[in-house]
Design a protein around this motif. Structure first.
Motif, PDB file in Angstrom:
ATOM      1  N   PRO A 170       0.751  -1.260  -0.070  1.00  0.00           N
ATOM      2  CA  PRO A 170      -0.089   0.021   0.030  1.00  0.00           C
ATOM      3  C   PRO A 170       0.869   1.325  -0.242  1.00  0.00           C
ATOM      4  O   PRO A 170       0.388   2.379  -0.620  1.00  0.00           O
ATOM      5  N   ASN A 171       1.864   1.333   0.602  1.00  0.00           N
ATOM      6  CA  ASN A 171       2.872   2.559   0.480  1.00  0.00           C
ATOM      7  C   ASN A 171       3.954   2.583  -0.330  1.00  0.00           C
ATOM      8  O   ASN A 171       4.812   3.562  -0.302  1.00  0.00           O
ATOM      9  N   ASP A 172       4.045   1.515  -1.272  1.00  0.00           N
ATOM     10  CA  ASP A 172       4.865   1.648  -2.475  1.00  0.00           C
ATOM     11  C   ASP A 172       4.780   2.910  -3.370  1.00  0.00           C
ATOM     12  O   ASP A 172       3.467   3.134  -3.404  1.00  0.00           O
ATOM     13  N   VAL A 173       5.719   2.893  -4.092  1.00  0.00           N
ATOM     14  CA  VAL A 173       5.608   4.103  -5.016  1.00  0.00           C
ATOM     15  C   VAL A 173       5.761   3.583  -6.516  1.00  0.00           C
ATOM     16  O   VAL A 173       6.574   2.563  -6.732  1.00  0.00           O
ATOM     17  N   VAL A 174       5.218   4.222  -7.508  1.00  0.00           N
ATOM     18  CA  VAL A 174       5.362   3.706  -8.866  1.00  0.00           C
ATOM     19  C   VAL A 174       5.856   4.989  -9.537  1.00  0.00           C
ATOM     20  O   VAL A 174       5.379   5.929  -9.686  1.00  0.00           O
ATOM     21  N   VAL A 175       7.063   4.618 -10.429  1.00  0.00           N
ATOM     22  CA  VAL A 175       7.575   5.823 -11.314  1.00  0.00           C
ATOM     23  C   VAL A 175       7.478   5.204 -12.899  1.00  0.00           C
ATOM     24  O   VAL A 175       7.889   3.948 -13.039  1.00  0.00           O
ATOM     25  N   MET A 176       7.174   5.878 -13.599  1.00  0.00           N
ATOM     26  CA  MET A 176       6.996   5.724 -14.971  1.00  0.00           C
ATOM     27  C   MET A 176       7.427   6.637 -16.133  1.00  0.00           C
ATOM     28  O   MET A 176       7.208   8.035 -15.553  1.00  0.00           O
ATOM     29  N   ASN A 177       7.797   6.544 -16.979  1.00  0.00           N
ATOM     30  CA  ASN A 177       7.865   7.535 -18.399  1.00  0.00           C
ATOM     31  C   ASN A 177       6.529   7.649 -18.809  1.00  0.00           C
ATOM     32  O   ASN A 177       5.618   7.330 -18.677  1.00  0.00           O
ATOM     33  N   ASN A 178       6.297   9.085 -19.463  1.00  0.00           N
ATOM     34  CA  ASN A 178       5.160   9.371 -20.102  1.00  0.00           C
ATOM     35  C   ASN A 178       4.427   8.667 -20.900  1.00  0.00           C
ATOM     36  O   ASN A 178       3.322   8.566 -21.109  1.00  0.00           O
ATOM     37  N   ALA A 179       5.098   8.034 -21.672  1.00  0.00           N
ATOM     38  CA  ALA A 179       4.519   7.101 -22.546  1.00  0.00           C
ATOM     39  C   ALA A 179       3.902   5.796 -22.223  1.00  0.00           C
ATOM     40  O   ALA A 179       3.073   5.318 -22.919  1.00  0.00           O
ATOM     41  N   ALA A 180       4.275   5.467 -20.976  1.00  0.00           N
ATOM     42  CA  ALA A 180       3.763   4.380 -20.297  1.00  0.00           C
ATOM     43  C   ALA A 180       2.441   4.695 -19.572  1.00  0.00           C
ATOM     44  O   ALA A 180       1.216   3.835 -19.185  1.00  0.00           O
ATOM     45  N   TRP A 181       2.021   6.017 -19.407  1.00  0.00           N
ATOM     46  CA  TRP A 181       1.151   6.616 -18.581  1.00  0.00           C
ATOM     47  C   TRP A 181      -0.358   6.360 -19.123  1.00  0.00           C
ATOM     48  O   TRP A 181      -1.160   5.746 -18.347  1.00  0.00           O
ATOM     49  N   TYR A 182      -0.755   6.436 -20.519  1.00  0.00           N
ATOM     50  CA  TYR A 182      -2.174   6.269 -20.793  1.00  0.00           C
ATOM     51  C   TYR A 182      -2.439   4.741 -20.828  1.00  0.00           C
ATOM     52  O   TYR A 182      -3.394   4.487 -20.364  1.00  0.00           O
ATOM     53  N   GLY A 183      -1.155   3.698 -20.941  1.00  0.00           N
ATOM     54  CA  GLY A 183      -1.738   2.380 -20.787  1.00  0.00           C
ATOM     55  C   GLY A 183      -1.767   2.165 -19.462  1.00  0.00           C
ATOM     56  O   GLY A 183      -2.485   1.124 -19.290  1.00  0.00           O
ATOM     57  N   PHE A 184      -0.902   2.633 -18.693  1.00  0.00           N
ATOM     58  CA  PHE A 184      -1.207   2.078 -17.298  1.00  0.00           C
ATOM     59  C   PHE A 184      -2.405   2.639 -16.678  1.00  0.00           C
ATOM     60  O   PHE A 184      -3.139   1.982 -15.929  1.00  0.00           O
ATOM     61  N   ALA A 185      -3.042   3.856 -17.322  1.00  0.00           N
ATOM     62  CA  ALA A 185      -4.197   4.365 -16.677  1.00  0.00           C
ATOM     63  C   ALA A 185      -5.363   3.345 -17.335  1.00  0.00           C
ATOM     64  O   ALA A 185      -6.440   3.056 -16.740  1.00  0.00           O
ATOM     65  N   PHE A 186      -5.102   2.879 -18.543  1.00  0.00           N
ATOM     66  CA  PHE A 186      -6.227   2.126 -19.106  1.00  0.00           C
ATOM     67  C   PHE A 186      -6.257   0.647 -18.268  1.00  0.00           C
ATOM     68  O   PHE A 186      -7.396   0.213 -18.021  1.00  0.00           O
ATOM     69  N   TYR A 187      -5.116   0.049 -18.141  1.00  0.00           N
ATOM     70  CA  TYR A 187      -4.853  -1.160 -17.650  1.00  0.00           C
ATOM     71  C   TYR A 187      -5.373  -1.210 -16.101  1.00  0.00           C
ATOM     72  O   TYR A 187      -5.337  -2.287 -15.553  1.00  0.00           O
ATOM     73  N   SER A 188      -5.256  -0.186 -15.439  1.00  0.00           N
ATOM     74  CA  SER A 188      -5.475   0.049 -13.887  1.00  0.00           C
ATOM     75  C   SER A 188      -6.951   0.241 -13.800  1.00  0.00           C
ATOM     76  O   SER A 188      -7.853   1.274 -13.884  1.00  0.00           O
ATOM     77  N   ARG A 189      -7.780  -0.915 -14.309  1.00  0.00           N
ATOM     78  CA  ARG A 189      -9.065  -0.985 -14.567  1.00  0.00           C
ATOM     79  C   ARG A 189      -9.854  -0.464 -13.561  1.00  0.00           C
ATOM     80  O   ARG A 189     -11.168   0.032 -13.699  1.00  0.00           O
ATOM     81  N   HIS A 190      -9.608  -0.563 -12.376  1.00  0.00           N
ATOM     82  CA  HIS A 190     -10.470  -0.143 -11.038  1.00  0.00           C
ATOM     83  C   HIS A 190     -10.382   1.005 -10.465  1.00  0.00           C
ATOM     84  O   HIS A 190     -11.180   1.422  -9.593  1.00  0.00           O
ATOM     85  N   ASP A 191      -9.442   1.774 -11.047  1.00  0.00           N
ATOM     86  CA  ASP A 191      -8.838   3.406 -10.454  1.00  0.00           C
ATOM     87  C   ASP A 191      -9.991   4.134 -11.291  1.00  0.00           C
ATOM     88  O   ASP A 191      -9.845   4.266 -12.269  1.00  0.00           O
ATOM     89  N   PRO A 192     -10.491   5.120 -10.419  1.00  0.00           N
ATOM     90  CA  PRO A 192     -11.188   6.345 -11.157  1.00  0.00           C
ATOM     91  C   PRO A 192     -10.214   7.146 -11.847  1.00  0.00           C
ATOM     92  O   PRO A 192      -9.155   7.270 -11.627  1.00  0.00           O
ATOM     93  N   LEU A 193     -10.575   7.603 -13.252  1.00  0.00           N
ATOM     94  CA  LEU A 193      -9.952   8.685 -14.197  1.00  0.00           C
ATOM     95  C   LEU A 193     -10.742   9.899 -13.909  1.00  0.00           C
ATOM     96  O   LEU A 193     -11.875  10.106 -13.751  1.00  0.00           O
ATOM     97  N   LYS A 194      -9.902  10.895 -14.193  1.00  0.00           N
ATOM     98  CA  LYS A 194     -10.286  12.241 -14.539  1.00  0.00           C
ATOM     99  C   LYS A 194      -9.735  12.948 -15.754  1.00  0.00           C
ATOM    100  O   LYS A 194      -8.466  12.971 -15.878  1.00  0.00           O
ATOM    101  N   LEU A 195     -10.590  13.363 -16.528  1.00  0.00           N
ATOM    102  CA  LEU A 195     -10.063  13.967 -17.841  1.00  0.00           C
ATOM    103  C   LEU A 195      -9.443  15.351 -17.502  1.00  0.00           C
ATOM    104  O   LEU A 195     -10.128  16.036 -16.982  1.00  0.00           O
ATOM    105  N   VAL A 196      -8.273  15.462 -18.241  1.00  0.00           N
ATOM    106  CA  VAL A 196      -7.644  16.952 -17.999  1.00  0.00           C
ATOM    107  C   VAL A 196      -7.496  17.600 -19.403  1.00  0.00           C
ATOM    108  O   VAL A 196      -6.797  17.154 -20.091  1.00  0.00           O
ATOM    109  N   VAL A 197      -8.136  18.700 -19.618  1.00  0.00           N
ATOM    110  CA  VAL A 197      -7.937  19.531 -20.913  1.00  0.00           C
ATOM    111  C   VAL A 197      -8.156  20.790 -20.454  1.00  0.00           C
ATOM    112  O   VAL A 197      -8.586  21.436 -19.409  1.00  0.00           O
ATOM    113  N   PRO A 198      -7.514  21.721 -21.514  1.00  0.00           N
ATOM    114  CA  PRO A 198      -6.623  21.168 -22.422  1.00  0.00           C
ATOM    115  C   PRO A 198      -5.211  20.656 -21.983  1.00  0.00           C
ATOM    116  O   PRO A 198      -4.860  20.898 -20.883  1.00  0.00           O
TER     117      PRO A 198
END
Length: 538
Positions: free
Chosen positions: A422-450
């Protein structure tokens, strides 16, 4: 789409009309189309296509289905709105590439109509021509590398479909058929932006054919229909599609917007790059394109022939104008598939000429049968020469690169989700972020625009304060991201670990990560193309 020639458009070689048999053309059309479509899952590695993880460009497309429908105009970004909407009709979000596969099949069907609806001397020859045109599209190596979750197969299907409808309109002129073409063009803009390229060619071909024949009433009707289609295309572009044309996207494609003075060298370089996925020597391709265009004209489809000639000219014009990338493998996929379709008609035309010559000495042989045999030999040789491309998933060494084969953010995301504390940290490059968000299926998402990237939007995960996304690709940005993650883990205490996920690391970013990680202890904990690692202070 079962193509059948009306009796009035079936004629002897001298042009004398003859009446086509009743049900037989429909039966042979159905058999030919069914056989061709059955080859689709044989030639394509459908299993890999539907099970491979989404890579960077696909991930944000797939991620759009996780947002409410009201957000679709924003999340569709550079993809056509209608195409993105179709993704929502797929029940399993892991199988969204079914839409890509469906348009590949539709391109084959459209190509069959393109070849079939020319004025052939007998229905049998029409079936042969339709099958040859469709088979050329089916066997094209470029089709085998377009398995990604993008709209490029829709571009190809729409382009060939519009050209097929031009031959259909020429087959038996009526205002109703012209209205069908106009309606299809208007609807197609929602699924493919290249509709705005092929539509002027289609109506331009019909206009020129009517003008040369001095069919003034038809000329007016075509002009009105083209104007209506143009108004709709313009409204769709400025109302929906234009938002995908932002400064970062223009910069991304800058190398594919040549100036007029650069055209000769640019065209030569790009064509050399594309020839491997065409699958035939350049002289053969040129000869078949000429033969196909002449066959269309000879078979009483001058408007379609003109449209075929106009298409590369319009594509070059919009490329030079900086509107649409010119001769890039993905964005110009529609040109490659259209070229294959025209070449297929050229094969059918040459086979017909050979059959006519041979049947003068072999009066007992049916010309359609002999033409079919010639097409089978030529296209069979083409298939044999390109056999290494079929069932292609990008893993063949030295053949071609596809991102599907070398990225796997899904496995990394699933592994970290299963093993993190629970207290671990995850670091990633920004190219992994969209995929990470998609495959983190149970986590809520928020759209940020623009957002100032090529997509125009970003996604936040409000419940994941444990995640650090490296904002850039240079060494300084990577070092800053790693430092932030390690410091965050130290603040969270109780033996918090830092998990490292990276995806689609290419170019200078490879060296940036190597240099930045040199000051840390890195323990690789998974295998695969994009392994997960644990990072701690050295």
């Amino acid at each position: 789409m079962v193509a059948q020639l009306e009796p009035a458009d079936v004629g002897r070689p001298d042009g004398t009309p003859v009446r086509a048999p009743g049900p037989r053309p429909i039966l042979w059309d159905s058999i030919a189309l069914l056989a061709l479509l059955c080859l689709l899952p044989i030639l394509h590695d459908v299993k890999t296509m539907l099970t491979a993880p989404y890579w960077l460009d696909e991930a944000w497309v797939a991620l759009s289905v996780r947002f409410p429908l009201r957000d679709l105009p924003v999340t569709t970004s550079s993809s056509p709105l209608g195409w993105s909407f179709l993704l929502r009709l797929v029940p399993d979000p892991d199988h969204l590439r079914l839409v890509t596969l469906a348009f590949q099949g539709l391109a084959v069907v459209a190509a069959y109509g393109f070849g079939r609806w020319a004025r052939w001397s007998t229905p049998g020859r029409g079936v042969v021509a339709g099958a040859a045109c469709a088979a050329a599209v089916l066997l094209l190596p470029a089709q085998q590398v377009r398995h990604d979750l993008k709209q490029y197969t829709a571009d190809a299907a729409v382009t060939v479909g519009v050209l097929a409808l031009v031959t259909w309109v020429e087959q038996r002129w009526s205002r109703r058929r012209l209205n069908v073409l106009t309606a299809v063009v208007a609807a197609a803009m929602l699924f493919s932006h290249v509709t705005a390229i092929v539509a002027p060619c289609a109506f331009g071909g019909l206009l020129l054919a009517a003008a040369v024949r001095r069919q003034w009433l038809r000329l007016v009707e075509v002009a009105v229909a083209g104007l209506n289609a143009g108004l709709i295309l313009t409204a769709v572009y400025f109302g929906i599609s234009k938002q995908g044309r932002n400064a970062p996207m223009q910069q991304f494609w800058a190398d594919n917007f040549p100036r007029v003075t650069e055209l000769p060298g640019y065209l030569g370089k790009q064509l050399d790059t594309l020839m491997p996925v065409v699958g035939a020597p350049a002289p053969v391709v040129v000869a078949l394109l000429v033969a196909g265009t002449l066959t269309l004209a000879r078979r009483n489809r001058p408007a379609a022939a003109v449209a075929v000639v106009l298409l590369p000219l319009v594509a070059t014009t919009v490329g030079v104008a900086g509107i649409y990338p010119l001769l890039e493998l993905r964005t110009s996929h529609f040109l490659l598939v259209t070229a294959a379709a025209v070449a297929g008609i050229g094969v059918a035309g040459l086979a017909g000429v050979a059959a006519d010559l041979a049947c003068r000495r072999l009066p007992g042989v049916r010309p359609a049968v002999l033409a079919a045999a010639v097409c089978a030999v030529l296209l069979g040789g083409y298939a044999a020469g390109n056999s290494r491309w079929y069932r292609f998933d990008g893993n063949e060494s030295g053949l071609y690169y596809t991102a599907i084969a070398v990225t796997d953010v899904r496995s990394a995301t699933d592994y970290v989700a299963a093993h993190r504390r629970p207290n671990d940290v995850v670091v990633m490059n920004n190219a992994a972020w969209y995929g990470f968000a998609f495959y983190s299926r149970h986590d809520p998402l928020k759209l940020v625009v623009p957002h100032g990237n090529t997509v125009g939007w970003w996604v936040a995960m409000p419940g994941r304060s444990d995640v650090v996304v490296v904002p850039g690709h240079d060494t300084a940005a990577v070092r800053a991201g790693l430092r932030q993650a390690v410091e965050l883990a130290a603040r969270r205490g109780d033996g918090a670990r830092v998990w490292l996920i990276r995806s689609h690391v290419i170019g200078d970013e490879v060296d940036a990560w190597r240099q930045a990680l040199a000051g840390y202890r890195v323990e690789q904990v998974t295998d695969g193309v994009e392994p997960v690692a644990l990072v701690s202070r050295g």
